[in-house]
Design a protein around this motif. Structure first.
Motif, PDB file in Angstrom:
ATOM      1  N   GLY A 155       0.760  -1.342   0.024  1.00 59.47           N
ATOM      2  CA  GLY A 155       0.046  -0.066   0.243  1.00 59.47           C
ATOM      3  C   GLY A 155       0.698   1.286  -0.094  1.00 59.47           C
ATOM      4  O   GLY A 155       0.582   2.015  -0.828  1.00 59.47           O
ATOM      5  N   TYR A 156       1.891   1.222   0.816  1.00 62.21           N
ATOM      6  CA  TYR A 156       2.696   2.428   0.911  1.00 62.21           C
ATOM      7  C   TYR A 156       3.477   2.493  -0.372  1.00 62.21           C
ATOM      8  O   TYR A 156       3.823   3.685  -0.886  1.00 62.21           O
ATOM      9  CB  TYR A 156       3.900   2.356   2.076  1.00 62.21           C
ATOM     10  CG  TYR A 156       3.183   2.543   3.440  1.00 62.21           C
ATOM     11  CD1 TYR A 156       2.153   3.516   3.664  1.00 62.21           C
ATOM     12  CD2 TYR A 156       3.467   1.539   4.489  1.00 62.21           C
ATOM     13  CE1 TYR A 156       1.502   3.750   4.899  1.00 62.21           C
ATOM     14  CE2 TYR A 156       3.030   1.859   5.815  1.00 62.21           C
ATOM     15  CZ  TYR A 156       2.043   3.005   5.901  1.00 62.21           C
ATOM     16  OH  TYR A 156       1.588   3.005   7.092  1.00 62.21           O
ATOM     17  N   ALA A 157       4.014   1.632  -1.018  1.00 64.90           N
ATOM     18  CA  ALA A 157       4.942   1.628  -2.244  1.00 64.90           C
ATOM     19  C   ALA A 157       3.933   2.170  -3.308  1.00 64.90           C
ATOM     20  O   ALA A 157       4.540   2.911  -4.335  1.00 64.90           O
ATOM     21  CB  ALA A 157       5.503   0.205  -2.669  1.00 64.90           C
ATOM     22  N   LEU A 158       2.629   1.568  -3.547  1.00 65.53           N
ATOM     23  CA  LEU A 158       1.922   2.069  -4.402  1.00 65.53           C
ATOM     24  C   LEU A 158       1.636   3.608  -4.505  1.00 65.53           C
ATOM     25  O   LEU A 158       1.570   4.275  -5.616  1.00 65.53           O
ATOM     26  CB  LEU A 158       0.479   1.219  -4.643  1.00 65.53           C
ATOM     27  CG  LEU A 158       0.789  -0.076  -5.205  1.00 65.53           C
ATOM     28  CD1 LEU A 158      -0.718  -0.810  -4.684  1.00 65.53           C
ATOM     29  CD2 LEU A 158       0.871  -0.322  -6.528  1.00 65.53           C
ATOM     30  N   LYS A 159       1.582   4.062  -3.325  1.00 63.93           N
ATOM     31  CA  LYS A 159       1.558   5.573  -3.203  1.00 63.93           C
ATOM     32  C   LYS A 159       2.651   6.308  -3.437  1.00 63.93           C
ATOM     33  O   LYS A 159       2.632   7.519  -3.575  1.00 63.93           O
ATOM     34  CB  LYS A 159       0.925   5.943  -1.761  1.00 63.93           C
ATOM     35  CG  LYS A 159      -0.348   5.447  -1.339  1.00 63.93           C
ATOM     36  CD  LYS A 159      -0.853   5.699  -0.003  1.00 63.93           C
ATOM     37  CE  LYS A 159      -2.054   5.517   0.551  1.00 63.93           C
ATOM     38  NZ  LYS A 159      -2.571   5.807   1.696  1.00 63.93           N
TER      39      LYS A 159
END
Length: 627
Positions: A320-324
């Motif tokens: 989730g953090y990486a996609l953001k």
């Protein structure tokens, strides 16, 4: 791009602080002044247009542009170069904000040309010119920085630096060294990045401003992290965080960014402290939304959070953090490389091999595209810099040749003028020398003749008259007074033809005796009278001529004779109470024989004759000889 955003935010916030909705009084008062009965004119109106353009720039582009056009037009009428370059710079900023970079560069260059013209005029002092030039250099550096043209950006930053150093503008030096350090970090040249950040820290200490001391430490912590220097990185990050924690409300973005940097340092190989890193990220993440953070800064924080989650093996959270942390595919940049690599690793751990291969392919494509673009951009920048430096070198050489030519021309003109002056001076000196020689010969001849004549009159004719008087005493009572008067006149004429008193004792005693012999005349002398014999004889003859005019023509009853000597000249003044001249003579052609004789006598000495008379209340004549 964090370094650039900070600099731009500082520049914009200063303008907004002076002209925001709560403090708009200056703009309102200026606009009201333009509509008043005593509206500003000339230079005052020009400055008002400039301030109104700057004031409206953050809020109303159309209004700002309208006032800018008015200021430009008036600057050409009044020759207002400072305002003109200012307005051109504001227009460049408007294009810059719309990402119309070529138009912005063209306007910045026009402004620099105006500043070059300012440098040729004495009305603009050096500090004003340097200030205007350094602002444009910094703006061009920021503009190229935004375009990822690091070579060009560094070039213009380095042009601004010597100006800041010359005037000891330390805060400006700190920001510029910091920007240059971040550019070198972006290029992977960490040695130069460290050198510039350390310079910025040194200048920051000199300012005594805690922000100026902290700003470069933020960049330096990143340099130490990227070069694997854990202890230095952690110490520097803690020092920067100490400041940002105290000022987290004023600097929320920088506070969150430094927390993310510290979290990454705490995850370095051999120094892993997951719990401490997790605490940093839990503190940093809430600031992303509350601080309205720019995407690139938020991406760095999300990548750090993803790395901490991966260390804890919380793969979905890490995903989730990486996609953001990455842009959509259509707007991807080289800054997304780190996020793509994280995504590839996370998808591999999650067993989604297709997704992992997709992000590996995106990473490779992105790096290939960037390498090609960066290579072409680097070549282009180096070509532009080469051409710029070549032109600057040509201009410098041309300026040097022109200066040399001007000096040679001036020297030639001065030499010609001096030569001409020398020729004229020698001609005039020779002419004057000949005139003085002629006057001396004439004076000597006249003196000899007068001396012979005076002696003959005294010895021969005087003796004969004395003998004649003795023989006529007994026979001619009426003739004797006439004969006595004739004898007295003869003695007076003989005396004045060659006065013995003048030859023996000088001009002052001679004029004193002369005045005693003339009824109604009196003599006064001022100063220490010391003159050459030729000058004394010339002045005596002039005085004799003037007294003769006063007695015979003016019928004067009272005559004043004054002789005055100063350091540079001697003046003989003869004034009488006679009937005066009907019109004061203005030249030799309008004068009698007596005055013409005086002019001829004093001409070889560059003497001056000045006559004052109103036609009925006497006459004053001044004869002045330079010494």
């Amino acid at each position: 791009m964090k370094y650039l955003y900070l600099t731009l935010w500082l520049a914009v916030s200063l303008t907004a602080q002076a002209y925001n909705d709560h403090r708009n009084a200056r703009v309102d008062s200026l606009e009201a002044a333009l509509k008043s009965r005593n509206a500003p004119t000339g230079e005052d109106l020009l400055r008002a247009y400039d301030e109104l353009m700057r004031g409206w720039l953050p809020y109303d582009g159309e209004k700002a542009a309208d006032y800018g056009r008015k200021a430009l037009a008036l600057s050409y009428k009044l020759g207002g170069l400072y305002v003109r370059q200012n307005v051109l710079r504001h227009f460049a900023q408007m294009h810059y904000g719309r990402e119309e970079y070529d138009e912005a560069v063209a306007l910045y260059r026009q402004a620099l040309a105006v500043i070059d013209t300012m440098a040729t005029q004495k009305r603009y002092d050096e500090k004003t010119i340097d200030d205007a030039r350094s602002v444009i250099y910094g703006s061009l550096g920021n503009l190229y920085n935004m375009q990822d043209k690091a070579h060009m950006a560094i070039h213009y930053y380095q042009l601004a630096l010597p100006i800041f150093e010359k005037h000891d503008w330390r805060e400006s030096q700190v920001v510029l060294y910091y920007n240059i350090g971040e550019l070198y970090s972006q290029m992977g040249n960490y040695a130069e990045a460290e050198r510039n950040h350390l310079k910025a820290i040194g200048k920051g200490r000199q300012t005594g401003d805690s922000l100026m001391m902290t700003l470069p430490k933020k960049g330096l912590a990143g340099v130490y992290y990227n070069t694997g220097q854990h202890d230095k990185a952690l110490q520097t990050a803690n020092e920067a965080l100490a400041y940002y924690r105290r000022h987290c409300k004023e600097e929320p973005q920088d506070f969150a960014y430094m927390l993310a940097t510290k979290a990454r340092i705490l995850m370095m190989t051999g120094h892993v402290n997951v719990e401490a890193a997790k605490a940093c990220m839990e503190e940093a993440l809430p600031y992303i939304d509350s601080a309205e953070m720019m995407f690139d800064d938020a991406a760095e924080i999300y990548m750090a959070a993803s790395e901490v989650a991966m260390a804890e093996r919380h793969w979905q959270q890490a995903l989730g953090y990486a996609l953001k942390s990455v842009h959509p595919d259509s707007t991807a940049t080289i800054a997304d490389k780190g996020g793509y690599l994280l995504l590839a690793e996370i998808y591999t751990e999650l067993g989604q091999k297709a997704k992992a291969r997709e992000y590996m392919r995106k990473t490779v494509d992105l790096m290939n595209s960037y390498a090609t673009d960066h290579y072409q951009s680097g070549l282009s920048q180096m070509e532009v810099l080469y051409e710029t430096e070549k032109k600057e070198a040509q201009i410098a050489a041309l300026d040097k040749e022109q200066r040399l030519f001007r000096w040679l021309l001036v020297a030639a003109v001065v030499a010609i003028v001096l030569l001409a002056a020398l020729v004229v001076y020698r001609h005039m000196a020779h002419k004057r020398q000949r005139a003085l020689l002629a006057a001396r010969v004439a004076l000597e001849t006249e003196t000899k003749e007068r001396r012979i004549l005076a002696r003959d009159l005294h010895d021969s004719l005087g003796g004969m008259l004395s003998l004649l008087r003795l023989k006529m005493e007994a026979k001619a009572g009426d003739v004797l007074p006439l004969l006595d008067a004739t004898h007295t006149e003869l003695r007076r004429v003989a005396h004045h033809l060659m006065p013995e008193e003048l030859l023996r004792h000088g001009l002052e005693p001679a004029l004193h005796d002369f005045a005693i012999s003339v009824p109604g005349a009196q003599f006064q002398a001022f100063g220490d009278i010391r003159l050459g014999k030729e000058v004394e004889l010339t002045l005596y003859r002039c005085c004799y001529e003037l007294l003769n005019n006063a007695m015979k023509h003016a019928k004067a009853s009272h005559i004043d004779i004054q002789l005055m000597q100063t350091t540079h000249e001697v003046t003989l003044t003869v004034s009488d109470d006679g009937r005066g001249l009907k019109a004061a003579p203005t030249g030799a052609g309008s004068e009698g024989a007596g005055l013409q004789n005086i002019r001829e006598r004093i001409e070889p000495y560059n003497g001056r004759l000045h006559i004052v008379s109103n036609g009925h209340d006497g006459t004053e004549v001044n004869v002045t000889l330079p010494l």
